[in-house]
Scaffold this active site. Structure first.
Site, short mmCIF file in Angstrom:
data_model
loop_
_atom_site.label_atom_id
_atom_site.label_comp_id
_atom_site.label_asym_id
_atom_site.label_seq_id
_atom_site.Cartn_x
_atom_site.Cartn_y
_atom_site.Cartn_z
N LYS A 1 -96.46 9.42 -21.76
CA LYS A 1 -96.98 8.22 -22.43
C LYS A 1 -96.50 8.31 -23.88
CE LYS A 1 -99.58 4.50 -22.36
NZ LYS A 1 -99.16 3.28 -21.65
N ASP B 1 -97.79 4.53 -16.81
CA ASP B 1 -98.29 3.30 -16.20
C ASP B 1 -97.20 2.65 -15.34
OD1 ASP B 1 -97.15 3.17 -18.70
OD2 ASP B 1 -98.35 1.50 -19.43
N ASP C 1 -102.23 14.81 -11.75
CA ASP C 1 -103.40 14.78 -10.87
C ASP C 1 -103.50 13.39 -10.23
OD1 ASP C 1 -105.77 15.39 -9.66
OD2 ASP C 1 -106.97 15.44 -11.49
#
Ligand code: NAD
Length: 360
Positions: free
Chosen positions: A195, A227, A251
């Site tokens: 990110k 994303d 995860d």
């Protein structure tokens, strides 16, 4: 040749599925001339029940002195299990975090592979699946948000919680090196997920991954924001080979990737340190809702045992035999309930283990 393996049956369906993986390993041992010396280790709820804590120093030492650890899964139903009335550091999951940290298991490998035979269970449309997909998610496992300092305070009568996300360049470099090494044995593509448009930790991640990439001119590298990656996994999963990412992103993305394959009961995982040692476990949890019913799918654990043969014990031929036996059983139409489809034969946990062992 004997191999020392620590076995953590764990909680819920853990003991049922681990027993089948041991059955298959023993069948592979008979065929390929090795024997497993298993030592049982308690972790999670099973350890809380006996020792009052989710892991003991002895458990860690038994694991450390083995060549590898084979694990089921740990934990219970948070709404009903007494384990979740304990303070967080004494709950089952704390045992798992502690063993990962103590054994320095920083590299988590989670393959997401679409079996031709299970295409019907894949929730994606045929035109999206295309010719299938086969990716390896490499998740950093001992740093980031899950291991940073955390606290909950009350300030001016308002409750406030803080979690910290920290990575240093050494932590990033060692997982990046593992990812590029593995990409070299696969389709030579690493997609590093971060990110970097927001987080400093991601900007460092990206810079270090680019430095490592210079040593691997034969492996292509691209970067993707997390994303976007979440979208791409359901839009075009075939584009990925190795996905390299930090702890929390990994995860979440690895669970998403596992659902895209159609069944979480099929997906293996390995957690490795800088040596050959590794902890091998299914990607799924302890499924308390079906524990003791004899219907859990043992294939994820059996495939994790195959990864153990390959990565920790250098028994590639035996690993291939286990993976091929799984394909053969699926090809012949045997299914546990979670992957059952029309025209197939439904079998329970033990029968599935028997069939795979028999086909070795
Ligand atoms: P889960 O993976 O245990 O179960 C999710 C769903 O998938 C359930 O409906 C379950 O029945 C099904 N399922 C899972 N494995 C299956 C199998 N092998 N065969 C057939 N169906 C299967 O996830 P959850 O319900 O969110 O978590 C249950 C417990 O597991 C919690 O205590 C959680 O903390 C723990 N957990 C442990 C690990 C681990 O040991 N590494 C990982 C994830 C969750």
């Amino acid at each position: 040749m004997n191999h020392k393996i620590a076995v953590i049956p764990g909680d819920g369906i853990g003991p049922e599925i681990v027993a089948e993986a041991q059955k298959v390993l023993d069948a592979a041992g008979k065929k390929y001339g090795f024997e497993m010396e298993y030592t049982k280790v308690l972790l999670g709820g099973a350890s809380i029940d006996v020792h009052g804590k989710p892991i003991t120093d002895e458990a860690i030492e038994t694991a450390r002195s083995s060549e590898a650890v084979l694990m089921g899964s740990i934990g219970g139903d948070a709404a009903t299990s007494p384990w979740y009335k304990l303070e967080p550091s004494l709950r089952p999951e704390a045992g798992l975090l502690a063993i990962r940290k103590a054994l320095n298991l920083f590299a988590n490998l989670r393959p997401a592979y679409l079996y031709e035979e299970l295409k019907a269970a894949c929730p994606l449309r045929d035109d999206i699946i295309g010719s299938g997909f086969d990716m390896m998610i490499m998740r950093e496992l001992t740093g980031g948000l899950y291991f940073g300092e955390r606290k909950t305070v009350v300030e001016d009568g308002v409750r406030k919680a803080v979690d910290t996300l920290t990575y240093d360049e050494k932590e990033i470099r060692r997982i990046a090196v593992r990812a590029f090494d593995i990409a070299r044995k696969r389709r030579h593509l690493v997609t590093s997920v971060d990110k970097a448009n927001v987080l400093d930790s991601s900007r460092l991640w990206r810079a270090v991954v680019e430095e490592v990439a210079k040593d691997y001119p034969d492996v292509a590298l691209n970067h993707m924001l997390v994303d976007n990656c979440a979208m791409q996994l359901v839009k075009d999963p075939g584009q990925f080979d190795v996905i390299l990412t930090e702890n929390m992103f990994g995860d979440i993305l690895s669970d998403e990737a596992s659902m895209v394959t159609g069944s979480i009961g099929m997906l293996s995982s390995a957690s490795l340190n800088e040596t050959k040692f590794g902890l091998y476990e299914p990607s799924h949890g302890s499924a308390p809702d079906i524990a003791g019913k004899g219907i859990a799918n043992p294939i994820a654990t059996i495939l994790s045992a195959a990864m153990m043969l390959r990565y920790s014990l250098d028994l590639d031929e035996a690993a291939d035999a286990v993976e091929n036996a799984v394909k053969k059983v699926l090809g012949e139409g045997y299914r546990t309930t979670d992957i059952m489809s029309e025209g197939c034969t439904q079998v329970g946990t033990q029968k599935m283990g028997d069939l795979i062992a028999q086909y070795i």
